[in-house]
Design a protein around this motif. Structure first.
Motif, PDB file in Angstrom:
ATOM      1  N   VAL A 103      29.576   8.948  24.144  1.00  0.00           N
ATOM      2  CA  VAL A 103      29.295   7.334  24.923  1.00  0.00           C
ATOM      3  C   VAL A 103      28.964   6.698  26.212  1.00  0.00           C
ATOM      4  N   GLN A 111      23.482   0.950  25.495  1.00  0.00           N
ATOM      5  CA  GLN A 111      24.929   1.573  24.966  1.00  0.00           C
ATOM      6  C   GLN A 111      23.925   0.920  23.025  1.00  0.00           C
ATOM      7  N   VAL A 140      34.545   6.691  21.458  1.00  0.00           N
ATOM      8  CA  VAL A 140      33.863   4.692  21.430  1.00  0.00           C
ATOM      9  C   VAL A 140      34.214   3.938  21.533  1.00  0.00           C
ATOM     10  N   LEU A 143      32.076   1.504  24.033  1.00  0.00           N
ATOM     11  CA  LEU A 143      31.445   0.574  23.187  1.00  0.00           C
ATOM     12  C   LEU A 143      31.645  -0.851  23.469  1.00  0.00           C
ATOM     13  N   HIS A 144      30.996  -1.185  24.052  1.00  0.00           N
ATOM     14  CA  HIS A 144      30.676  -2.540  23.820  1.00  0.00           C
ATOM     15  C   HIS A 144      31.431  -3.250  22.406  1.00  0.00           C
ATOM     16  N   VAL A 147      28.342  -3.801  19.904  1.00  0.00           N
ATOM     17  CA  VAL A 147      27.916  -2.880  19.588  1.00  0.00           C
ATOM     18  C   VAL A 147      28.436  -1.930  18.370  1.00  0.00           C
ATOM     19  N   GLN A 148      29.880  -2.083  18.911  1.00  0.00           N
ATOM     20  CA  GLN A 148      31.357  -1.745  17.542  1.00  0.00           C
ATOM     21  C   GLN A 148      30.703  -2.751  16.594  1.00  0.00           C
ATOM     22  N   LEU A 151      27.977  -1.252  15.428  1.00  0.00           N
ATOM     23  CA  LEU A 151      27.837   0.283  14.147  1.00  0.00           C
ATOM     24  C   LEU A 151      28.804  -0.005  12.704  1.00  0.00           C
TER      25      LEU A 151
END
Length: 181
Positions: A103, A111, A140, A143-144, A147-148, A151
């Motif tokens: 990341v 991202q 990880v 990550l914003h 974005v999480q 994901l």
């Protein structure tokens, strides 16, 4: 041996990632648990966390090697690749049995490209092994939240074709829904 190990670690920032004595088992209970997990027919999305230098990537690579029935050296020899989106290039690494993304290689504003890359990698099975792909996502926790969430949805959508192995230093920045998957 402890003095040699301490001296080597002091001189090399990644010495813990490369054990000095591969014949020495540092955490027998953890090693046994990892081996049992690796022997399963299918592993799950998995999260490894702990302080820097604690051996997370070493454990991940041993898990992959055991699960895919290849030597650890195969998993350690990652080859750099580039994923292109329009005029941008994003690095990732791969071996014959897994992929690795960091990341930290994706700026906070880029991202979403990581999600696009993951989706492209996850679309198909590992053809040479006729099973799911293993994709390691390092750092990880960087990550914003948005974005999480993407994901997390992706993990459910592509479960039949890939397994994600997350590596992070702390759980503080990870969404609980991502941790629970």
């Amino acid at each position: 041996v402890a003095d040699e190990a301490d001296a080597a670690r002091a001189g090399h920032p990644h010495a813990l990632a490369r054990p000095l004595r591969p014949d020495l088992v540092y955490h027998p209970d953890l090693t046994a648990h990892l081996r049992t997990y690796a022997e399963r027919k299918e592993i799950l999305h998995t999260l490894f966390y702990g302080p820097p230098g604690s051996g997370k990537m070493t454990l991940v690579r041993h898990l992959i090697a055991e699960h895919m029935h290849v030597p650890v050296a195969t998993v350690q020899r990652t080859q750099p690749h580039v994923y292109r989106i329009k005029d941008r290039e994003f690095p990732f690494y791969k071996t014959t049995v897994h992929f690795e993304l960091n990341v930290a290689d994706f700026s906070p504003l880029r991202q979403n490209a990581l999600i696009e890359l993951l989706q492209d990698l996850a679309k198909t099975l590992n053809v040479s092994r006729n099973c799911y792909k293993l994709i390691v996502v390092r750092n990880v926790e960087l990550l914003h939240r948005s974005v999480q969430h993407q994901l997390r949805r992706m993990m459910e959508l592509f479960y039949s074709t890939c397994r994600l192995l997350f590596v992070c230093h702390t759980l503080d920045c990870l969404d609980v829904t991502l941790q629970s998957r």
